[in-house]
Write an enzyme that holds these catalytic residues in place. Sequence first.
Site, PDB file in Angstrom:
ATOM      1  CG  ASP A 286     -43.649 -39.061  -7.375  1.00  0.00           C
ATOM      2  OD1 ASP A 286     -43.746 -40.078  -8.077  1.00  0.00           O
ATOM      3  OD2 ASP A 286     -43.291 -37.963  -7.817  1.00  0.00           O
TER       4      ASP A 286
ATOM      5  CG  ASP B 164     -41.393 -40.432 -14.648  1.00  0.00           C
ATOM      6  OD1 ASP B 164     -42.411 -41.055 -14.343  1.00  0.00           O
ATOM      7  OD2 ASP B 164     -40.896 -39.535 -13.945  1.00  0.00           O
TER       8      ASP B 164
HETATM    9  C1  GLA Z   1     -42.289 -38.541 -11.498  1.00  0.00           C
HETATM   10  C2  GLA Z   1     -41.611 -39.706 -10.798  1.00  0.00           C
HETATM   11  C3  GLA Z   1     -40.655 -39.170  -9.754  1.00  0.00           C
HETATM   12  C4  GLA Z   1     -39.630 -38.255 -10.384  1.00  0.00           C
HETATM   13  C5  GLA Z   1     -40.342 -37.148 -11.155  1.00  0.00           C
HETATM   14  C6  GLA Z   1     -39.383 -36.343 -11.993  1.00  0.00           C
HETATM   15  O1  GLA Z   1     -43.118 -37.865 -10.617  1.00  0.00           O
HETATM   16  O2  GLA Z   1     -42.553 -40.555 -10.225  1.00  0.00           O
HETATM   17  O3  GLA Z   1     -40.004 -40.241  -9.077  1.00  0.00           O
HETATM   18  O4  GLA Z   1     -38.796 -39.001 -11.233  1.00  0.00           O
HETATM   19  O5  GLA Z   1     -41.335 -37.654 -12.031  1.00  0.00           O
HETATM   20  O6  GLA Z   1     -40.014 -35.321 -12.692  1.00  0.00           O
END
Ligand code: GLA
Length: 403
Positions: A207, A149
């Site tokens: 997301d 990430d």
């Molecule tokens: C980000 C990523 C998600 C997830 C979260 C975890 O938002 O895009 O897919 O992995 O972090 O904290």
Amino acid sequence: MRRIKTQTEDDIPIVEPWPEWIGDKLALTPPMGWNSFYGFGQNVSEQMIRETADVMVAQGLKDVGYEYIGIDDLWQGGRDEKGFLYPDPERFPSGIKALSDYVHSKGFKFGIYSDAGIKTCCGKVGSYLYEEKDASTFASWGVDLLKYDYCFAPNDYEEATRRYTQMGNALKATGRDILYSVCEWGVRSPWLWARKAGGHMWRVSFDVGDCWDSPRNVASPIGILTAIDAMADLEQFSGPGGWNDPDMLVVGLKGTGFIGGPGCAEIEYQTQMSMWCMLHAPLIIGCDVRNMSESTKRILTNKEIIAIDQDVLGRQGYRVHRKNGLETWKKPLSNNHIAIALLNRSEVAVNASVEWQALELSQHKEYVMRNVWRHEDIDILSPRFSQTVLPHECKVFVLTPKE
Ligand code: GLA
């Protein structure tokens, strides 16, 4: 440019796509699996992961190709005095190696998560300045996939590519095959550099939440339609060895997921599955498969739609037409087969009439047309066909040329 636009399908040469890209052969087709975050968030634990592995075997998810079982954020306990990562002792009392052994014993591969910043998106310890150490820890635990990430890290593109390359190199240096999932949300056009950094898939968007339509937004999840739009026109960057990733499947979350969102109708979940397969996207399940409904299982285990996603030609589908909320998508498949999707984004049923010509298909060729959700063949009498497409439905057909 990968797509060669020509008059008819006959003119498109069959190519061995991007042999120079394929690299380590870890992701010749888009990765398939399950990930803990959108369903569980902080409720991830070794017990839950074990049960998920068991259920994925028992419910036939493994048989249809779901291969990776991945822990997302919130597994971390911290770093010990020697700088080694360790898991949350309450949620993972047996340690990550024992869990990975269990997942492997069920025939799956094992995934884990970290971050290129000082902290992860949920505020746990990140891998910045510990890249080599963490990569070798992951390898020693038997990790097969790292989702990496980009929270708590600088915005600029140069630093992002540097940090992703550093972890990519560190993973390679372990000598273990570790699939590398780049997750910086498409902000710095990772389709241009993530493959070179060692990535096998890269997120193109923020997301995806459990909702049909919600605009691009850094602070809250986007909808299924927004993620589809983020993938459109990126087809030339995706192919064997490295894939554009529109994020996980929200199929089956039904408004109860950690990721948030009101939930989707069954037809909308089916549309997500259809379009992810048309887009040749990684298929990573986000719901609690231990409590899957029959409709969720039906959507996630449809072998005919999965075959489109896993087709060895590895070509992402592209939009050929859009009007009044109805879109036509086309995806070339191996053996001269072609997948066609009719996506109705609107709130009313549409009678779609599609011409072969609009699909860049030869007027002189005859095809058998198979509806992959109804599992039935349709006779086509002329170089056009019409179909009623319900609101938010996506109809998918595979065209097989007649001899
Ligand atoms: C980000 C990523 C998600 C997830 C979260 C975890 O938002 O895009 O897919 O992995 O972090 O904290």
